[in-house]
Design a protein around this motif. Structure first.
Motif, PDB file in Angstrom:
ATOM      1  N   THR A  66     -30.366 100.833  49.152  1.00 16.92           N
ATOM      2  CA  THR A  66     -30.461 100.554  50.584  1.00 16.92           C
ATOM      3  C   THR A  66     -30.105 101.779  51.414  1.00 16.92           C
ATOM      4  O   THR A  66     -30.770 102.107  52.394  1.00 16.92           O
ATOM      5  N   GLU A  67     -29.060 102.479  50.993  1.00 11.47           N
ATOM      6  CA  GLU A  67     -28.646 103.682  51.716  1.00 11.47           C
ATOM      7  C   GLU A  67     -29.719 104.766  51.632  1.00 11.47           C
ATOM      8  O   GLU A  67     -29.980 105.477  52.603  1.00 11.47           O
ATOM      9  N   ALA A  68     -30.366 104.897  50.467  1.00 13.34           N
ATOM     10  CA  ALA A  68     -31.439 105.880  50.315  1.00 13.34           C
ATOM     11  C   ALA A  68     -32.599 105.575  51.264  1.00 13.34           C
ATOM     12  O   ALA A  68     -33.140 106.477  51.909  1.00 13.34           O
ATOM     13  N   LEU A  69     -32.977 104.314  51.350  1.00 12.51           N
ATOM     14  CA  LEU A  69     -34.056 103.920  52.262  1.00 12.51           C
ATOM     15  C   LEU A  69     -33.639 104.129  53.720  1.00 12.51           C
ATOM     16  O   LEU A  69     -34.463 104.522  54.557  1.00 12.51           O
ATOM     17  N   ASN A  70     -32.356 103.885  54.010  1.00 11.34           N
ATOM     18  CA  ASN A  70     -31.850 104.147  55.361  1.00 11.34           C
ATOM     19  C   ASN A  70     -32.001 105.622  55.721  1.00 11.34           C
ATOM     20  O   ASN A  70     -32.392 105.970  56.842  1.00 11.34           O
ATOM     21  N   GLN A  71     -31.677 106.483  54.776  1.00 13.24           N
ATOM     22  CA  GLN A  71     -31.763 107.923  55.020  1.00 13.24           C
ATOM     23  C   GLN A  71     -33.209 108.360  55.265  1.00 13.24           C
ATOM     24  O   GLN A  71     -33.485 109.192  56.133  1.00 13.24           O
TER      25      GLN A  71
END
Length: 253
Positions: free
Chosen positions: A79-84
């Motif tokens: 999720t954090e990767a997609l947020n970035q």
């Protein structure tokens, strides 16, 4: 005087038992030599043991220490990767006033990007314009740091029905959409920022419209290129494409 017993046959059963075990070993070796091993399934078995070992280590010692490995990827990491990725593209769009040319939508496990066709291609051409290359460069920069957390990057080409009363010629329509999607896919692959097996190109032609066909404004909205980036599933040892081919090979056997 006691009479001695003749012979020492008490150990003869061990010889028979040893011969039987040897024959059984030869039998199982023969079975193994005639069998075939599915490398993909074997890799999954090994991966499952690795995952169990990682979970056991974390349960014993608490949170893991040191650098994060693939076995320790969590849904929060994805999720954090997609947020970035979404954040980087939104910043680029706002900084360059490109909100009308590109839009970014984020879901629980994906980032969806829509590009207006005019910034990528001219008329009925599938030659990539410089404006499109600059946008794809930013996409490449955004996904590069998150490559290992991306499951698939799907590039989709769309056209619009030129005549409101008559569908496009199927050959022209399909090839144009597919060629445009392939052109974008090739450009991204040559950037070497994501594994090629994660890249997929699809040409939908005129059949996934987001507006009508009655006027130029509506038709312009339908002419677009879309990119859908999906994150890895931490509960699976392989991405969706690998999983499909593994299942298919198993069925073929």
């Amino acid at each position: 005087m006691k009479r001695r017993r003749k012979g020492g046959g008490g150990a003869n059963w061990q010889d028979t038992y040893g011969d039987m075990v040897t024959l059984l070993l030869c039998f199982f070796v023969l079975l193994y030599s005639m069998s075939s091993i599915n490398e993909s399934k074997w890799a999954l078995i090994v991966q499952s043991f690795k995952r169990d070992a990682t979970l056991q280590t974390m349960d014993t010692h608490g949170e893991g220490s040191g650098d994060q490995t693939d076995d320790q990827i969590s849904k929060e990491d994805v999720t954090e990767a997609l947020n970035q990725i979404a954040m980087a593209l939104n910043e680029y769009s706002e900084k360059n006033n490109l909100q009308q040319q590109m839009s970014i939508t984020q879901g629980a496990d994906y980032v969806f990007i829509t590009f207006r066709d005019a910034v990528f291609f001219e008329g009925d051409s599938y030659v990539l314009l410089d404006s499109g290359k600059r946008m794809l460069d930013e996409v490449a920069n955004a996904i590069a740091p998150q490559n290992n957390l991306i499951d698939e990057m799907r590039v989709m080409g769309h056209t619009s029905q030129g005549d409101p009363t008559k569908p496009n010629n199927p050959t022209v329509d399909r090839f144009l959409a597919s060629n445009r999607a392939s052109t974008v896919t090739v450009y991204l692959q040559e950037k070497n920022v994501i594994d090629p097996d994660k890249l997929v190109s699809v040409g939908y032609g005129q059949w996934r419209p987001i507006a009508g066909f009655d006027n130029d404004t509506e038709r312009a909205k339908n002419r677009r290129v879309e990119i859908m980036i999906t994150g890895m599933n931490p509960d699976s040892a392989e991405n969706s494409v690998d999983k499909y081919f593994t299942i298919r090979e198993g069925e073929a056997e």
